[in-house]
Motif scaffolding. Structure first.
Motif, mmCIF file in Angstrom:
data_model
loop_
_atom_site.group_PDB
_atom_site.id
_atom_site.type_symbol
_atom_site.label_atom_id
_atom_site.label_comp_id
_atom_site.label_asym_id
_atom_site.label_seq_id
_atom_site.Cartn_x
_atom_site.Cartn_y
_atom_site.Cartn_z
ATOM 1 N N GLU A 74 0.837 -1.203 0.000
ATOM 2 C CA GLU A 74 0.000 0.000 0.000
ATOM 3 C C GLU A 74 0.872 1.254 0.000
ATOM 4 O O GLU A 74 0.599 2.216 -0.717
ATOM 5 C CB GLU A 74 -0.907 -0.002 1.233
ATOM 6 C CG GLU A 74 -1.964 -1.096 1.234
ATOM 7 C CD GLU A 74 -3.280 -0.654 0.611
ATOM 8 O OE1 GLU A 74 -3.348 0.475 0.077
ATOM 9 O OE2 GLU A 74 -4.224 -1.454 0.669
ATOM 10 N N ALA A 75 1.938 1.249 0.812
ATOM 11 C CA ALA A 75 2.815 2.419 0.891
ATOM 12 C C ALA A 75 3.506 2.670 -0.443
ATOM 13 O O ALA A 75 3.591 3.819 -0.909
ATOM 14 C CB ALA A 75 3.846 2.228 2.000
ATOM 15 N N ALA A 76 4.014 1.607 -1.075
ATOM 16 C CA ALA A 76 4.726 1.765 -2.344
ATOM 17 C C ALA A 76 3.789 2.283 -3.436
ATOM 18 O O ALA A 76 4.155 3.175 -4.217
ATOM 19 C CB ALA A 76 5.339 0.432 -2.766
ATOM 20 N N VAL A 77 2.582 1.736 -3.493
ATOM 21 C CA VAL A 77 1.638 2.153 -4.536
ATOM 22 C C VAL A 77 1.188 3.591 -4.311
ATOM 23 O O VAL A 77 1.111 4.388 -5.253
ATOM 24 C CB VAL A 77 0.434 1.192 -4.578
ATOM 25 C CG1 VAL A 77 -0.651 1.722 -5.512
ATOM 26 C CG2 VAL A 77 0.882 -0.188 -5.037
ATOM 27 N N LEU A 78 0.895 3.960 -3.047
ATOM 28 C CA LEU A 78 0.472 5.320 -2.763
ATOM 29 C C LEU A 78 1.575 6.321 -3.121
ATOM 30 O O LEU A 78 1.314 7.363 -3.727
ATOM 31 C CB LEU A 78 0.101 5.454 -1.286
ATOM 32 C CG LEU A 78 -0.494 6.798 -0.837
ATOM 33 C CD1 LEU A 78 -1.802 7.072 -1.562
ATOM 34 C CD2 LEU A 78 -0.718 6.808 0.668
ATOM 35 N N PRO B 130 2.246 -12.065 -5.111
ATOM 36 C CA PRO B 130 1.336 -13.203 -5.236
ATOM 37 C C PRO B 130 -0.076 -12.765 -5.604
ATOM 38 O O PRO B 130 -0.471 -11.618 -5.376
ATOM 39 C CB PRO B 130 1.360 -13.828 -3.828
ATOM 40 C CG PRO B 130 2.625 -13.337 -3.215
ATOM 41 C CD PRO B 130 2.888 -11.985 -3.791
ATOM 42 N N ASP B 131 -0.851 -13.690 -6.178
ATOM 43 C CA ASP B 131 -2.200 -13.359 -6.644
ATOM 44 C C ASP B 131 -3.072 -12.780 -5.546
ATOM 45 O O ASP B 131 -3.883 -11.879 -5.798
ATOM 46 C CB ASP B 131 -2.871 -14.617 -7.219
ATOM 47 C CG ASP B 131 -2.234 -15.060 -8.530
ATOM 48 O OD1 ASP B 131 -1.527 -14.240 -9.142
ATOM 49 O OD2 ASP B 131 -2.447 -16.223 -8.930
ATOM 50 N N ASN B 132 -2.941 -13.294 -4.319
ATOM 51 C CA ASN B 132 -3.813 -12.818 -3.248
ATOM 52 C C ASN B 132 -3.511 -11.382 -2.821
ATOM 53 O O ASN B 132 -4.346 -10.728 -2.184
ATOM 54 C CB ASN B 132 -3.714 -13.743 -2.027
ATOM 55 C CG ASN B 132 -2.331 -13.710 -1.396
ATOM 56 O OD1 ASN B 132 -1.320 -13.881 -2.084
ATOM 57 N ND2 ASN B 132 -2.267 -13.506 -0.094
ATOM 58 N N LEU B 133 -2.312 -10.867 -3.178
ATOM 59 C CA LEU B 133 -1.958 -9.489 -2.840
ATOM 60 C C LEU B 133 -2.142 -8.524 -4.007
ATOM 61 O O LEU B 133 -2.052 -7.314 -3.814
ATOM 62 C CB LEU B 133 -0.504 -9.426 -2.352
ATOM 63 C CG LEU B 133 -0.188 -10.173 -1.050
ATOM 64 C CD1 LEU B 133 1.292 -10.031 -0.718
ATOM 65 C CD2 LEU B 133 -1.038 -9.653 0.102
ATOM 66 N N ARG B 134 -2.406 -9.040 -5.188
ATOM 67 C CA ARG B 134 -2.515 -8.163 -6.369
ATOM 68 C C ARG B 134 -3.623 -7.121 -6.236
ATOM 69 O O ARG B 134 -3.455 -5.979 -6.689
ATOM 70 C CB ARG B 134 -2.694 -9.012 -7.628
ATOM 71 C CG ARG B 134 -2.515 -8.210 -8.923
ATOM 72 C CD ARG B 134 -2.247 -9.117 -10.106
ATOM 73 N NE ARG B 134 -0.961 -9.778 -9.974
ATOM 74 C CZ ARG B 134 -0.788 -11.091 -10.095
ATOM 75 N NH1 ARG B 134 -1.810 -11.883 -10.349
ATOM 76 N NH2 ARG B 134 0.414 -11.603 -9.961
ATOM 77 N N PRO B 135 -4.795 -7.445 -5.622
ATOM 78 C CA PRO B 135 -5.810 -6.391 -5.469
ATOM 79 C C PRO B 135 -5.323 -5.181 -4.689
ATOM 80 O O PRO B 135 -5.829 -4.077 -4.882
ATOM 81 C CB PRO B 135 -6.946 -7.114 -4.725
ATOM 82 C CG PRO B 135 -6.785 -8.548 -5.100
ATOM 83 C CD PRO B 135 -5.304 -8.765 -5.196
ATOM 84 N N MET B 136 -4.350 -5.354 -3.805
ATOM 85 C CA MET B 136 -3.834 -4.215 -3.057
ATOM 86 C C MET B 136 -3.038 -3.267 -3.943
ATOM 87 O O MET B 136 -2.850 -2.106 -3.599
ATOM 88 C CB MET B 136 -2.958 -4.708 -1.905
ATOM 89 C CG MET B 136 -3.726 -5.496 -0.882
ATOM 90 S SD MET B 136 -2.706 -5.935 0.531
ATOM 91 C CE MET B 136 -3.944 -6.764 1.546
ATOM 92 N N VAL B 137 -2.571 -3.776 -5.081
ATOM 93 C CA VAL B 137 -1.877 -2.927 -6.047
ATOM 94 C C VAL B 137 -2.874 -2.285 -7.002
ATOM 95 O O VAL B 137 -2.822 -1.074 -7.256
ATOM 96 C CB VAL B 137 -0.842 -3.738 -6.845
ATOM 97 C CG1 VAL B 137 -0.092 -2.844 -7.819
ATOM 98 C CG2 VAL B 137 0.131 -4.447 -5.918
ATOM 99 N N LEU B 138 -3.789 -3.091 -7.520
ATOM 100 C CA LEU B 138 -4.720 -2.603 -8.536
ATOM 101 C C LEU B 138 -5.902 -1.851 -7.950
ATOM 102 O O LEU B 138 -6.469 -0.971 -8.608
ATOM 103 C CB LEU B 138 -5.219 -3.791 -9.369
ATOM 104 C CG LEU B 138 -4.119 -4.615 -10.054
ATOM 105 C CD1 LEU B 138 -4.730 -5.780 -10.816
ATOM 106 C CD2 LEU B 138 -3.281 -3.743 -10.979
ATOM 107 N N GLU B 139 -6.288 -2.186 -6.721
ATOM 108 C CA GLU B 139 -7.408 -1.517 -6.052
ATOM 109 C C GLU B 139 -7.000 -1.154 -4.628
ATOM 110 O O GLU B 139 -7.534 -1.692 -3.650
ATOM 111 C CB GLU B 139 -8.636 -2.430 -6.045
ATOM 112 C CG GLU B 139 -9.114 -2.829 -7.438
ATOM 113 C CD GLU B 139 -10.215 -3.874 -7.382
ATOM 114 O OE1 GLU B 139 -10.697 -4.172 -6.268
ATOM 115 O OE2 GLU B 139 -10.600 -4.384 -8.437
#
Length: 236
Positions: A78-82, A111-120
């Protein structure tokens, strides 16, 4: 927190620390006991992590130790994307492209389960207002800062008055609608900030300035801190 995650976090805490980190400080940050920290440190040393410790002083991680770079926690993602969103909206074009590329690379690597935290992501940086254009090549500016090389500017101040300056660039300030090139000005014998949209022309010199950029940045930060402290006290 699972033990495997705690071991990873211990490495991260030691990696970011510039001074020895005590078992008390590790236990407090990781919300566990000192006894658990002692066991975890022993386990990491047993796995050949180059951790050195001294009773009453703390632990340090020796240089050169590497771990898989994308073992990121959800909060780190979350920090990196923000941060990348903020740079994409306010950085110069080269940095904006790099920020968007970074988000795409993180999305592909986690991993797939963490990808939504990048895209959404749960948070989102607000869109920037219309940025003032840079009248200087910001890629070359960053190169000059890293290389400790001087820049000559033909510059117009807020009243449109022209001047020629030779500066020792140390950092770039990213404001909401404009960017500032900050450096030591040979003309004024002091630190000055120059709006990049007010640069009329720039020459990137081969001359190196005599002090390391990191040393100058530290001096500039100290001066800014002193000015802010004086302002809060109501001093002129």
């Amino acid at each position: 927190m699972r033990r495997a995650e705690r071991l990873f976090q211990i490495i991260q805490i030691l990696r970011r620390g510039r001074a020895p980190v005590t078992a008390d400080a590790l236990a407090q940050e990781l919300e566990t006991s000192k006894r658990s920290i002692y066991r975890d440190i022993a386990a990491l040393v047993g796995q050949r992590a180059p951790i050195r410790g001294e009773a009453g002083v703390g632990y340090i991680l020796e240089d050169g130790y590497d771990m898989p770079p994308l073992m990121l926690t959800p909060d780190e993602i979350e920090a990196a994307v923000l941060g990348a969103q903020w740079v994409a909206g306010r950085g110069d074009p080269a940095l904006a492209r790099a920020a968007n590329d970074l988000i795409a690379k993180i999305a592909e690597a986690v991993p797939d389960n963490l990808r939504p935290m990048v895209l959404e992501p749960a948070g989102r940086a607000p869109p920037a207002w219309q940025n003032a254009p840079d009248n200087i090549d910001m890629v070359q500016v960053r190169s000059a800062i890293h290389g400790g090389r001087k820049i000559k500017l033909a510059y117009n101040d807020e009243q449109g008055r022209p001047s020629d300056r030779v500066i020792w660039p140390i950092t770039v300030g990213y404001m909401e609608t404009k960017r500032l090139l900050i450096g030591w000005c040979e003309l004024r014998k002091d630190f000055r900030s120059f709006r990049t949209d007010r640069v009329a022309e720039a020459w990137f010199l081969d001359d190196r300035f005599p002090e390391r950029p990191g040393v100058l940045r530290a001096r500039w930060r100290r001066e800014m801190d002193e000015r802010h402290a004086a302002w809060r006290r109501g001093e002129s």
